[in-house]
Every structure is written in C-alpha cells, then in structure tokens.
Design an enzyme around this catalytic site. Structure first.
Site, PDB file in Angstrom:
ATOM      1  N   ASP A 144      10.871   4.769  15.133  1.00  0.00           N
ATOM      2  CA  ASP A 144      10.573   4.440  13.738  1.00  0.00           C
ATOM      3  C   ASP A 144      11.419   3.244  13.296  1.00  0.00           C
ATOM      4  OD1 ASP A 144       9.917   4.888  10.821  1.00  0.00           O
ATOM      5  OD2 ASP A 144       9.073   6.723  11.638  1.00  0.00           O
ATOM      6  N   HIS A 210      11.651   4.559   5.933  1.00  0.00           N
ATOM      7  CA  HIS A 210      10.589   5.303   6.609  1.00  0.00           C
ATOM      8  C   HIS A 210      11.136   6.213   7.701  1.00  0.00           C
ATOM      9  CE1 HIS A 210       6.945   5.846   9.120  1.00  0.00           C
ATOM     10  NE2 HIS A 210       6.247   5.549   8.040  1.00  0.00           N
ATOM     11  N   SER A 543       1.890   8.900   8.567  1.00  0.00           N
ATOM     12  CA  SER A 543       3.298   8.832   9.002  1.00  0.00           C
ATOM     13  C   SER A 543       4.069  10.065   8.585  1.00  0.00           C
ATOM     14  CB  SER A 543       3.981   7.608   8.382  1.00  0.00           C
ATOM     15  OG  SER A 543       3.688   6.438   9.082  1.00  0.00           O
TER      16      SER A 543
END
EC number: 3.4.21.-
Length: 767
Positions: A144, A210, A543
């Site tokens: 990620d 994220h 996601s």
C-alpha cells in the site's frame, strides 16, 4: 549470374541498413522505458548469481557491457525470477523470444482502489470466538502507501515478540524511525526515484493515509472514542486485533508501479507473511503480464492467500480487475449506516445531502449565492462560473457566503481543486454542490459543505432566483440508519474477459464510508493546504473492502493454520451471506455474497485447489507448456524441480470452467438460445465425524439444474467426494443477459455450503 549476385548483395545491404535505420529511429524517437522481464520461478542459486544471469541475458540483446549494466534497474530472485530494465521496444520484443523468458511487459502505473463494520459482520467485540494465541502468530503483508506506526491502532502494549518465522526487516528513514511488535516490519519500493517531493522517497512513511487505514482495518487494536471530527464516533478495531502487520510501501503520489509491486511480493513471500492484502488494480491483462497475478501465484505456491480489491470503476459491466483464480477478488458493499449533511434554506426547504462535514455552524443562517451570481466579470469568458470552476468567481461576491455550485465536472477535476477548495480560497463560508447522479460515498470537505441530489439542486437554484436575500445553513454531518448490505455504486462489476468462465468478483465486504486509522502525515482532504490532521478518517472504495476480507481470511486461518489458500477462500465464499439488496447485476457485482467470518470457521465442506489443478486450468485456457514450466521452475538452473511440464501429459480441467471453483459461471454467446453446461466439483469434509449432505437447488423457470449425486455421505474428516452440476434449458426472452441460480449442500446440522451459479449472455442491454 553476376548480375543476380550483385542484386542479392544490394538487397542484403539495403535490408541491413534499413533495419539499422528503423532501430536507430525507434531508439531516437522512443525513450527507454522500464520493462519487466518475467522468467518464472526463482532457482536455488543466490540472488547475486541470479542478478548476473539477468545481466548476461540483457547483454546478449543490447550488446554493450556498460550499457547493459546501466539500463538494468532491479533483479528479482528470492521467489520470482526476473528483472527490470530500461529498454527500447525492439529490445523488449527480442528479449521476449529468448529461452527461459515467460513474458516481457511494460511497467505501468496502477491506482489504489480507494468501527462499526466488524460489528455489522457479526464480530462484536468480546462476544465472538477467537484463537488469540494462533492469531498473534499470523502476519499480514499489506502492499500500500506505507504506514504510520505511531497511530494508536498499532500500539503494541502487551504484544509479545515477533513469531519465530518472521524473517523481514524494519527499514527506517525520513519520518519513519521504528517498527514495533505490532508492525513487525516495513520496506519501501521505488525503483524509479524521479518526481517525488524531497524526503518522501526514502522511507515507508505514509503521506497518503490509505495504507494506515487498510492496515488498521485488518489488525488494529481496539481504540475507543474514535471518530472523524465527531462523525461516526465509536470504537475502532481490526478484524484480527492480535495479528501482526508487515508494511510494503509500493504506492506514491504518481501511483503504484508494476515493478515495485512485484519486488514487494518477492520480499513478502520470503519474509514469512501468511496473508497478503493489496488494494491496488489496473487494466486487466493476461496472467503472465499481470504483476499481481504473477506475485500471487508465487505466494500461493508458498501457502499464502492474496486478497485483492475488485476496483472502483462500477457500476458498468466488465470493469472488475484482479482476475486470477488464485486470488480472492473483493467487491465493496454498504454498512447499515449512512452519513447525511442537511442543508436548510431561508424559506424552510430542507435538502438531505451527503458529505463528511465536521463543521458546526456558528450562525443560524448565512447569506446564500450561486456560482452564476458570484461570477467574476474579469474572467474574460474562460471557465464556467455556475459550476464554480477556479478563476471564475469574485472574492467580493463570495466572502462570508454559502455558495451553490451546479453540477459540472467531478470534484478535483480542475487541477486538483474541487468546489470546496475554490470557495474557501475566496473566503466563502460554505459550499453546496449539485450532483449529476446520486452517490452513496461521503467525502470530506475543506469547509462546511454538502453534496445534494440533482432535483434538490434545482430547487435551490429556484429559491436563490426568487428572493433578494437568499439564506442557507449547512449542518454538521450526522449518522442515520439504512437497509444493508447492498453493493456500492462504485464497486466494479463482472464479468471478466481474461478467464471468461471464472466468476469475479468472488465476494463482497464493507467498503463504503469506513472509519479506520489515518496517518498524521496526511491531510484530511488530500489538499496540500489543508492543515487539519486526524487520528482516524472515513474512506470508501474496494480498497476498504479488501482488508476486511483479508482479516476474515486471517481469522479463518487462526482456527485452521494448516488449510491451503484455496480452502480458506472456499470457506469464505460458501458461507457468505446472500446480498439483501441484489441489484440488476446480481452475482456479477458481489460474487458469493458478503463475508461472514463466524460461519467461515466451520464451513463443513471446502473446494480445494492444488497447484497442479491451477496448471491444468492454465493449459485449458491456452497457455503454453514452456511458459507454465518456467512458472513452476522448470529451467536448467533450477534444482527445486526435476520434471518437465507438458500440458499433453496431464489431464486438463474438466467441464465448462475446468477448475474446482466454489462458484459456477459461464459466458455464452449472444446467438445461443439453448443452455447446456456441466460443472465438475470435488469437496472435502472438514466437519466433525460422519455427516450426510443433501443438495438443494434454486433455479429460475425454464432452467433445469441437476446435481449428481443429490446426496453425499462422509464417514470421516478429510474424506473427499465428487459431484457434477448439469444445467440445460432454453434462453427465454425474460432472462435478458443474466441468469442466477444456486446449489446448496445441507447437512441439517448447521452447515450450508452454497455455490452461486451465474450464466451471462452479452445481449445489447449488457454491452
């Protein structure tokens, strides 16, 4: 005779010169670009020796020693054999023909598929069964944007030392000084260093938020009073809070490159991870040109299940990504809550918009204007003031007011400036944005803001134009209840085009408006001039769904540490909860349904798939024996395997799909009026003691689904049984392009082993 010899000599010289001219022109016009040269399974030789072999191969094509060393960027060699080099197209094409090369493909940029959720899935804190000792031995590798170890979600108080199997490292750097017993390791991969702000290319620090969000969704410890500025207040935690995280940073401002992801896979497999979670995707490609499919295959060979996001390009069909049958592809569904941001006008009209607005109003009402009325006349006609484009509004007409912006380009479409950014830069008090289409995804705003439905926006325009002193107020976002689960509008849909008879996505998980940890280095909205920071944030996307499924897989593995990746995947799919709100695309949008982790630890039966079964499937799909042989390590330098793989020596997968998959799917041509398909399956008993399962079938009128045999009896755990599902019928006009059915095995003792059946025909309505 002499004349003919001269002619041949002339033609030979002309061809040589012409080819040299073409290559030189190509070299001049085409800048060298990074290509990945994939060579299958790594050998037992050292990484140094592998790198030298790669250099020699490259030298044989380039022909210059120093240039060959200059253009080679990276060598894979721990589990994956291959390298990255800056090549011209003709060099890449020549390399693809070399012995031992499976594929050569251009490095591309891929994108991220960007609390209450675990309660919604039935894992209520302190009220569900856990195997904590084994859970704490599970390591989930997350590919990620990096991680913020200082987040309270990764507090390692009371967490024991790393499991003995952990072989990874903690690579420190700028804004990243440590790991701990929760975040065991962190590495970063940036093979091409250009284009990053100073200091952001040399560590696994999360400047986006994220990666911190996805990692905490998987294994974050329990943190009370978590919220985004008071929105969605509650306890935030991961699905397996005792598990460990290994962070692999592969995504940067510009995206996530194929070569970086493949390098991370190579490392993660050797580091000792048990599950890999990767919320990244891009264009669908043949498996041997897809870095995620390649990396996941090598992970599967080592007993590691890879979880992937389905993509955010929905709701159109044929948009799903991450298609390999050895990965689990996860769609995004809703929770039973939504976020409303109410707008009240001076005439009493109320509009129920959507956003993540953490601002409480300081006044009962604010002056209201529209982009059209706030137009800056000096703009010279460029841009569209009605949609509040940058440079089209006057500060004197915006300051202190709420501005209504008509539907136009997507937020952030103008050089990264959304309407909230434009209005704030002109000292406005708030922004109301009209939506072209309804959305279920709430986004944070830089100032008080709400996105309203198209019809409500039209009424706001009428109100503004009907009075001399229009007014409005935007209230802070509140949480309300909604029916769930349903598939999110953005979640990518099947069917797929790479392996048309494998249903993707496989399953769905919560991915809409998910609260989880956030990085202290990232702004709330992503705008560089947004100085607000928060420990937790709310994000949406497949996601967010992927780490939910990764945690569920880790949860199952904590009870069954010896199960194969395919068995864990099967358990999650066959125990999934059918979607409450189905939608027109049916299983093309959610696969087997929403994950149900508590049921998945006792599935009763599993559909297992061995490495050999995947290879037979690849043969059936048309991949050649040489490439498949390299995939499993059949080359002259590899001592791991002695056998030579030839498709003709092995029985290919049977039936319509050729694989023992937990779902059943077939794409038929638009001219087919009759349906006739057969699916062959094998199940293994993972229950306790003797049991008898009876098949139950659901099918629409006009479609016959027969299971042979209809009853299966098992005497002991581990016993296997075969059955087949025969489907035939006439494609009725009322069926349109999608036909859904299902087979469910019931042992009358609580085990319901369900497999969806989906037939798809590309009628005009579904193109």
């Amino acid at each position: 005779m002499v004349s003919n010899q001269r002619l041949r000599l002339f033609l030979l010289c002309f061809c040589l010169v012409n080819n040299a001219f073409i290559a030189a022109t190509e070299d001049k016009n085409d800048e060298r670009k990074p290509y990945i040269v994939y060579m299958g399974e790594a050998t037992e030789n050292s990484h140094v020796e592998a790198a030298e072999n790669h250099h020699n191969l490259l030298l044989s094509v380039i022909g210059d020693e120093s240039k060959a060393r200059e253009v080679k960027m990276y060598s894979y060699g721990k589990n994956i054999n291959g390298f990255v080099a800056r090549l011209f197209p003709h060099e890449a094409e020549k390399l693809s023909r070399e012995e031992g090369v499976v594929s050569v493909f251009k490095n591309t940029q891929r994108q991220l598929h960007t609390t209450r959720s675990w309660d919604f899935l039935g894992l209520v804190e302190s009220k569900y069964k856990r195997s904590v000792a084994i859970e704490s031995n599970i390591i989930v590798g997350v590919l990620d944007t990096g991680i913020d170890v200082d987040s309270p979600s990764f507090n390692d108080k009371g967490v024991g030392p790393p499991p003995a199997k952990w072989k990874g490292k903690c690579v420190t750097g700028n804004n990243f000084t440590r790991c701990n017993n929760k975040v065991l390791g962190a590495k970063y991969f940036r093979l091409q260093q250009e284009g990053l702000p100073d200091g952001e290319g040399d560590s696994a620090a999360d400047y986006d938020g994220h990666g911190t969000h996805t990692s905490s969704t998987i294994a974050g410890v329990s943190v009370s009073s978590a919220s985004l500025f008071g929105i969605a207040n509650g306890t935030a935690r991961g699905g397996v809070p005792s598990a460990r995280i290994a962070a692999y940073k592969v995504c940067w401002d510009s995206g996530c490159t194929d070569m970086d992801m493949l390098a991370a896979f190579d490392e993660a497999i050797s580091d000792g991870v048990d599950i890999i979670s990767i919320s990244i995707g891009g264009a669908s490609l043949p498996f041997f040109e897809d870095p995620i499919a390649i990396g996941a295959f090598h992970a599967m060979k080592r007993g590691i299940l890879t979880m992937c996001s389905a993509g955010n390009n929905g709701p159109g069909l044929f948009t799903v990504s991450n298609l390999a049958p050895w990965v689990m592809t996860v769609a995004a569904n809703s929770l039973d809550r939504k976020f409303e941001t109410v707008v009240k006008l001076g005439n009493g009209l109320t509009a129920f918009g959507i956003s993540l607005n953490g601002f409480n109003p300081r006044k009962k009402m604010y002056p209201l204007t529209s982009g059209s009325l706030a137009s800056n006349l000096s703009a010279g006609g460029y841009g569209e003031p009605s949609t509040c484009e940058p440079g089209t509004l006057g500060e004197d007409k915006v300051m202190g007011k709420v501005v209504y912006c008509e539907a136009g380009r997507e937020e952030g479409g103008n050089g990264g400036q959304g309407q909230d950014h434009v209005v704030r830069s002109l000292k406005g008090a708030g922004v109301i944005v009209q939506l072209l289409e309804p959305t279920d995804m709430a986004t944070s705003t830089l100032i008080a803001g709400s996105y309203v439905f198209f019809e409500d926006g039209t009424k706001i325009t009428e109100y503004i134009n009907s009075t001399k002193n229009p007014q409005a107020v935007i209230f802070k976002t509140k949480t309300t209840k909604m029916l769930a689960p349903s598939i999110s509008s953005f979640s990518a849909r099947g069917p797929q085009r790479i392996s048309p008879n494998i249903l993707k996505p496989d399953i769905s998980a919560p991915g809409l408006n998910i609260l989880a940890a956030y990085s202290k280095l990232a702004s709330v909205t992503g705008y560089p001039d947004d100085n607000r920071r928060t420990l937790f944030s709310i994000m949406s996307g497949t996601s967010m769904a992927c780490p939910h499924a990764a945690a569920a897989a880790a949860y199952v593995k904590s009870f069954h540490p010896d199960w194969s990746p395919a068995a864990i995947k099967s358990a999650l799919m066959t125990t999934a909860t059918p979607m409450r709100i189905k939608g027109n695309e049916a299983e093309l949008s959610y696969g087997s349904g929403q994950i149900n982790p508590r049921r998945a630890i006792h599935p009763g039966l599993v559909y297992d798939i061995t490495e050999d079964a995947y290879l037979r499937f690849l043969c059936k799909e048309g991949y050649n024996s040489t490439s498949i042989g390299l995939l499993i390590g059949n080359n002259k330098n590899n001592t791991r395997t002695k056998k030579e793989y030839k498709c003709e020596n092995f029985k290919r997968g049977l039936g319509s799909d050729g694989l023992n998959y937990p779902s059943m799917h077939k794409q038929v041509t638009s001219t087919d009026t009759k349906v006739s398909e057969v699916f062959y399956r094998t199940v293994r008993n993972v229950g306790y003691g003797p049991s008898t399962y009876v098949a139950r079938v659901w099918a629409p009128k006009g479609l016959r689904v027969e299971v042979v045999p209809k009853v299966m009896s098992f005497e002991r755990p581990g016993e296997k049984k075969n059955f087949k599902v025969v489907i035939d019928g006439v494609w009725d006009e009322t069926m349109k392009g999608i036909v859904s059915a299902s087979v469910e095995w019931d042992d009358s003792r609580g085990h319901l082993v369900r497999s969806p059946i989906l037939l798809f025909r590309s009628d005009n309505d579904y193109r």
